[in-house]
Motif scaffolding. Structure first.
Motif, PDB file in Angstrom:
ATOM      1  N   GLN A   1       0.738  -0.980  -0.146  1.00 56.25           N
ATOM      2  CA  GLN A   1       0.092  -0.147   0.002  1.00 56.25           C
ATOM      3  C   GLN A   1       0.740   1.234   0.084  1.00 56.25           C
ATOM      4  O   GLN A   1       1.931   1.151   0.263  1.00 56.25           O
ATOM      5  CB  GLN A   1      -0.891   0.003   1.299  1.00 56.25           C
ATOM      6  N   SER A   2       0.230   2.412  -0.337  1.00 54.23           N
ATOM      7  CA  SER A   2       1.021   3.685  -0.318  1.00 54.23           C
ATOM      8  C   SER A   2       1.848   3.974   0.795  1.00 54.23           C
ATOM      9  O   SER A   2       3.044   4.310   0.804  1.00 54.23           O
ATOM     10  CB  SER A   2      -0.003   4.992  -0.573  1.00 54.23           C
ATOM     11  N   HIS A   3       1.225   3.405   2.224  1.00 55.82           N
ATOM     12  CA  HIS A   3       1.843   3.822   3.358  1.00 55.82           C
ATOM     13  C   HIS A   3       2.341   2.487   4.071  1.00 55.82           C
ATOM     14  O   HIS A   3       2.854   2.800   5.290  1.00 55.82           O
ATOM     15  CB  HIS A   3       1.168   5.047   4.356  1.00 55.82           C
ATOM     16  N   SER A   4       2.423   1.310   3.413  1.00 56.55           N
ATOM     17  CA  SER A   4       3.140   0.209   4.180  1.00 56.55           C
ATOM     18  C   SER A   4       4.375   0.473   4.153  1.00 56.55           C
ATOM     19  O   SER A   4       5.171   1.384   3.543  1.00 56.55           O
ATOM     20  CB  SER A   4       2.517  -0.977   3.351  1.00 56.55           C
ATOM     21  N   ALA A   5       5.203  -0.567   4.630  1.00 55.84           N
ATOM     22  CA  ALA A   5       6.528  -0.513   4.852  1.00 55.84           C
ATOM     23  C   ALA A   5       7.024  -0.445   3.405  1.00 55.84           C
ATOM     24  O   ALA A   5       8.504   0.172   3.512  1.00 55.84           O
ATOM     25  CB  ALA A   5       7.041  -1.903   5.624  1.00 55.84           C
ATOM     26  N   ALA A   6       6.248  -1.445   2.461  1.00 48.53           N
ATOM     27  CA  ALA A   6       7.102  -1.405   1.408  1.00 48.53           C
ATOM     28  C   ALA A   6       6.091  -1.608   0.111  1.00 48.53           C
ATOM     29  O   ALA A   6       4.983  -2.280   0.646  1.00 48.53           O
ATOM     30  CB  ALA A   6       8.260  -2.281   1.116  1.00 48.53           C
ATOM     31  N   VAL A   7       6.206  -1.454  -0.983  1.00 49.16           N
ATOM     32  CA  VAL A   7       5.362  -2.032  -2.164  1.00 49.16           C
ATOM     33  C   VAL A   7       6.431  -3.006  -2.894  1.00 49.16           C
ATOM     34  O   VAL A   7       7.627  -3.057  -2.802  1.00 49.16           O
ATOM     35  CB  VAL A   7       4.958  -0.878  -3.151  1.00 49.16           C
ATOM     36  N   GLY A   8       5.671  -4.011  -3.562  1.00 51.58           N
ATOM     37  CA  GLY A   8       6.671  -5.156  -4.350  1.00 51.58           C
ATOM     38  C   GLY A   8       5.873  -5.692  -5.488  1.00 51.58           C
ATOM     39  O   GLY A   8       4.825  -5.492  -5.549  1.00 51.58           O
ATOM     40  N   CYS A   9       6.890  -6.593  -5.839  1.00 53.33           N
ATOM     41  CA  CYS A   9       6.129  -7.385  -7.035  1.00 53.33           C
ATOM     42  C   CYS A   9       6.838  -8.721  -7.084  1.00 53.33           C
ATOM     43  O   CYS A   9       8.022  -9.089  -6.558  1.00 53.33           O
ATOM     44  CB  CYS A   9       6.240  -6.825  -8.443  1.00 53.33           C
ATOM     45  N   SER A  10       6.330  -9.773  -7.555  1.00 55.21           N
ATOM     46  CA  SER A  10       6.737 -11.205  -8.003  1.00 55.21           C
ATOM     47  C   SER A  10       6.459 -11.381  -9.390  1.00 55.21           C
ATOM     48  O   SER A  10       5.347 -11.034  -9.976  1.00 55.21           O
ATOM     49  CB  SER A  10       6.037 -12.274  -7.044  1.00 55.21           C
ATOM     50  N   VAL A  11       7.408 -11.778 -10.262  1.00 56.91           N
ATOM     51  CA  VAL A  11       7.459 -12.025 -11.607  1.00 56.91           C
ATOM     52  C   VAL A  11       7.727 -13.493 -11.821  1.00 56.91           C
ATOM     53  O   VAL A  11       8.931 -13.879 -11.642  1.00 56.91           O
ATOM     54  CB  VAL A  11       8.093 -11.227 -12.426  1.00 56.91           C
ATOM     55  N   GLU A  12       6.776 -14.180 -12.230  1.00 60.23           N
ATOM     56  CA  GLU A  12       6.932 -15.730 -12.699  1.00 60.23           C
ATOM     57  C   GLU A  12       7.023 -15.874 -14.172  1.00 60.23           C
ATOM     58  O   GLU A  12       6.349 -15.120 -14.923  1.00 60.23           O
ATOM     59  CB  GLU A  12       5.697 -16.425 -12.117  1.00 60.23           C
ATOM     60  N   GLY A  13       7.892 -16.897 -14.470  1.00 58.85           N
ATOM     61  CA  GLY A  13       8.191 -17.102 -15.997  1.00 58.85           C
ATOM     62  C   GLY A  13       9.019 -16.319 -16.843  1.00 58.85           C
ATOM     63  O   GLY A  13       8.945 -16.459 -18.344  1.00 58.85           O
ATOM     64  N   LEU A  14       9.927 -15.681 -16.403  1.00 56.09           N
ATOM     65  CA  LEU A  14      10.910 -14.890 -16.897  1.00 56.09           C
ATOM     66  C   LEU A  14      11.820 -16.039 -17.417  1.00 56.09           C
ATOM     67  O   LEU A  14      12.107 -17.090 -16.695  1.00 56.09           O
ATOM     68  CB  LEU A  14      11.673 -14.123 -15.968  1.00 56.09           C
ATOM     69  N   PRO A  15      12.366 -15.815 -18.776  1.00 64.19           N
ATOM     70  CA  PRO A  15      13.249 -16.774 -19.164  1.00 64.19           C
ATOM     71  C   PRO A  15      14.680 -16.910 -18.299  1.00 64.19           C
ATOM     72  O   PRO A  15      15.026 -15.533 -17.631  1.00 64.19           O
ATOM     73  CB  PRO A  15      13.506 -16.250 -20.431  1.00 64.19           C
ATOM     74  N   SER A  16      15.081 -17.848 -18.200  1.00 61.03           N
ATOM     75  CA  SER A  16      16.395 -17.974 -17.305  1.00 61.03           C
ATOM     76  C   SER A  16      17.510 -17.530 -18.086  1.00 61.03           C
ATOM     77  O   SER A  16      17.697 -17.286 -19.368  1.00 61.03           O
ATOM     78  CB  SER A  16      16.645 -19.510 -16.895  1.00 61.03           C
ATOM     79  N   GLY A  17      18.673 -17.181 -17.313  1.00 63.40           N
ATOM     80  CA  GLY A  17      19.836 -16.979 -18.004  1.00 63.40           C
ATOM     81  C   GLY A  17      20.123 -15.520 -18.421  1.00 63.40           C
ATOM     82  O   GLY A  17      21.089 -15.058 -19.040  1.00 63.40           O
ATOM     83  N   PHE A  18      19.217 -14.622 -18.183  1.00 65.07           N
ATOM     84  CA  PHE A  18      19.324 -12.983 -18.628  1.00 65.07           C
ATOM     85  C   PHE A  18      19.807 -12.370 -17.440  1.00 65.07           C
ATOM     86  O   PHE A  18      19.403 -12.332 -16.086  1.00 65.07           O
ATOM     87  CB  PHE A  18      17.962 -12.461 -18.892  1.00 65.07           C
ATOM     88  N   GLU A  19      20.883 -11.252 -17.727  1.00 64.21           N
ATOM     89  CA  GLU A  19      21.468 -10.558 -16.642  1.00 64.21           C
ATOM     90  C   GLU A  19      20.963  -9.319 -17.098  1.00 64.21           C
ATOM     91  O   GLU A  19      21.567  -8.399 -17.829  1.00 64.21           O
ATOM     92  CB  GLU A  19      23.149 -10.858 -16.651  1.00 64.21           C
ATOM     93  N   PRO A  20      19.854  -8.518 -16.131  1.00 62.34           N
ATOM     94  CA  PRO A  20      19.556  -7.491 -16.189  1.00 62.34           C
ATOM     95  C   PRO A  20      20.546  -6.354 -15.624  1.00 62.34           C
ATOM     96  O   PRO A  20      21.433  -6.542 -14.884  1.00 62.34           O
ATOM     97  CB  PRO A  20      18.414  -7.314 -15.242  1.00 62.34           C
ATOM     98  N   ASP A  21      20.623  -5.252 -16.456  1.00 67.19           N
ATOM     99  CA  ASP A  21      21.404  -4.178 -16.195  1.00 67.19           C
ATOM    100  C   ASP A  21      20.972  -3.228 -15.229  1.00 67.19           C
ATOM    101  O   ASP A  21      19.970  -2.718 -15.466  1.00 67.19           O
ATOM    102  CB  ASP A  21      21.641  -3.305 -17.661  1.00 67.19           C
ATOM    103  N   MET A  22      21.130  -3.520 -14.178  1.00 71.35           N
ATOM    104  CA  MET A  22      20.597  -2.809 -12.744  1.00 71.35           C
ATOM    105  C   MET A  22      20.806  -1.393 -12.694  1.00 71.35           C
ATOM    106  O   MET A  22      19.739  -0.596 -12.499  1.00 71.35           O
ATOM    107  CB  MET A  22      21.144  -3.317 -11.409  1.00 71.35           C
ATOM    108  N   ASP A  23      21.862  -0.803 -13.280  1.00 82.12           N
ATOM    109  CA  ASP A  23      21.871   0.714 -13.387  1.00 82.12           C
ATOM    110  C   ASP A  23      20.827   1.290 -14.470  1.00 82.12           C
ATOM    111  O   ASP A  23      20.423   2.171 -14.177  1.00 82.12           O
ATOM    112  CB  ASP A  23      23.398   1.297 -13.883  1.00 82.12           C
ATOM    113  N   GLN A  24      20.585   0.618 -15.462  1.00 85.16           N
ATOM    114  CA  GLN A  24      19.679   1.009 -16.625  1.00 85.16           C
ATOM    115  C   GLN A  24      18.317   0.968 -15.964  1.00 85.16           C
ATOM    116  O   GLN A  24      17.567   1.525 -16.122  1.00 85.16           O
ATOM    117  CB  GLN A  24      19.719  -0.038 -17.662  1.00 85.16           C
ATOM    118  N   LEU A  25      18.029  -0.179 -15.135  1.00 83.18           N
ATOM    119  CA  LEU A  25      16.787  -0.418 -14.339  1.00 83.18           C
ATOM    120  C   LEU A  25      16.563   0.827 -13.650  1.00 83.18           C
ATOM    121  O   LEU A  25      15.369   1.306 -13.389  1.00 83.18           O
ATOM    122  CB  LEU A  25      17.000  -1.666 -14.012  1.00 83.18           C
TER     123      LEU A  25
END
Length: 379
Positions: free
Chosen positions: A16-40
């Motif tokens: 929620q807007s004022h809860s300790a955090a907001v977040g997500c879970s993503v299922e089904g992403l292809p394996s072996g991919f290295e996200p660029d965290m700076d770009q993210l």
């Protein structure tokens, strides 16, 4: 309270807007991919609050913390990818009067009618646009995966009030038009000193004036976001209820304040005849190719190979400072509401990267679920 979408690529958001955090879970992403965290992080920063007088003064770092789904080397491992974004600058006391008096135009009343006062009120709770932060985390990774396959997704602020930006050149599919579209996509928000993500810097200035006028009038203003995905092959998607339009629209209406969507020529097709609306075919580079793109890159729920294009109408922010008529739900009597707290005078501005995120998630899901024959998605 279901808060998930997708078929093969399944995205769930929580918090929620004022809860300790907001977040997500993503299922089904292809394996072996290295996200660029700076770009993210740079992508998520485009959505972050506290960027100027045209946004809410609430400041949040929006630094994502990955909990699972990545190997020690930073690559996706096939398990669900989970991340949170902490809420560090909440002022719940600003919303105390909204517990019993709902804001016109907001989900306060409908949430009360459904959960009988048990809903989380401060900041809009689970109805808050704060939930678009983890949505941008998930979408930012999808954008990078699509980019690795030659697909580019870009959106711009097409309109704020009466101020209008030039449109993406998507209704033609000639080589010249595609080259112009690429230049437009690169130009979005790139002029020195430009504040808003528009193609034309002068449109950004005119939009800021509209927003400032609304803010000074203790009011808000609506807008339009236009999004395009280029580089998609023909054949992605499915007919009927799992078509590309359906998939994108379902995700897009999860963005708070979205009230309408149109693809390609959109509602203007109601004024056309068949010979004007149809996109004729010709052979180009050994492939059957539509010459125009009134269809917005989709026919029968399946991509045509032309740019996939849609526009979203976004309503004015419902939380405004001027007094409004409402009802005290504890006494069931008429009253007047004055909203406190920190709110965007135009939510369409920060919605631009969110639109890119949901587009990328919907496109990637469709490609993973219903790829062209012989062209499954692979990295």
């Amino acid at each position: 309270m279901p808060s998930s979408f997708g078929t093969t690529l399944r995205v769930s958001v929580f918090g929620q807007s004022h809860s300790a955090a907001v977040g997500c879970s993503v299922e089904g992403l292809p394996s072996g991919f290295e996200p660029d965290m700076d770009q993210l992080r740079a992508f998520m920063a485009r959505r972050a609050p506290g960027q100027g007088a045209w946004t809410t003064p609430r400041k949040e770092a929006d630094e994502p913390r990955v909990l699972s789904g990545l190997n020690p080397d930073g690559r996706t491992c096939g398990a669900p990818l989970a991340a949170i974004v902490e809420n560090t600058n909440t002022r719940s006391g600003d919303y105390s009067n909204l517990v019993k008096v709902p804001r016109p135009g907001h989900a306060d009343f409908t949430a009360w009618a459904k959960w009988h006062g048990n809903q989380d009120v401060p900041g809009g709770g689970h109805f808050s646009a704060r939930l678009t932060a983890p949505l941008c985390f998930a979408g930012g990774i999808a954008l990078q995966m699509l980019q690795a396959r030659g697909v580019t997704v870009r959106a711009h602020l097409a309109q704020v009030g009466d101020a209008v930006d030039e449109r993406f050149d998507v209704l033609d599919n000639s080589p010249e038009s595609l080259a112009h579209l690429a230049a437009q996509m690169s130009a979005v928000g790139q002029a020195p000193g430009q504040v808003l993500p528009t193609i034309d810097p002068k449109a950004s200035e005119a939009m800021l004036a509209q927003i400032d006028d609304a803010r000074r009038d203790l009011d808000s203003v609506g807008g339009m976001v236009e999004c395009v995905a280029t580089g998609l092959p023909a054949g992605v998607g499915s007919p009927m209820f799992d078509g590309m339009e359906n998939t994108i629209a379902r995700a897009a209406f999860g963005i708070p304040a979205v009230k309408g969507i149109e693809f390609g020529a959109g509602f203007d097709v109601a004024h056309l005849r068949g010979h004007q609306n149809n996109d004729p075919y010709r052979m180009r580079d050994g492939a059957c190719t539509p010459q125009t793109n009134n269809a917005g890159g989709i026919l029968g729920g399946i991509t045509t190979g032309a740019p996939l294009a849609f526009r979203l109408a976004i309503k004015p922010t419902s939380s405004i400072s001027r007094p409004q008529d409402s009802v005290d739900l504890t006494t069931m009597s008429d009253t007047t509401l004055e909203v406190h707290g920190r709110h965007d005078p135009c939510v369409a501005c920060r919605a631009v990267p969110v639109v890119e995120a949901v587009c990328a998630l919907a496109v990637l899901d469709s490609w993973l679920s219903w790829p062209p024959e012989g062209e499954p998605f692979h990295l």
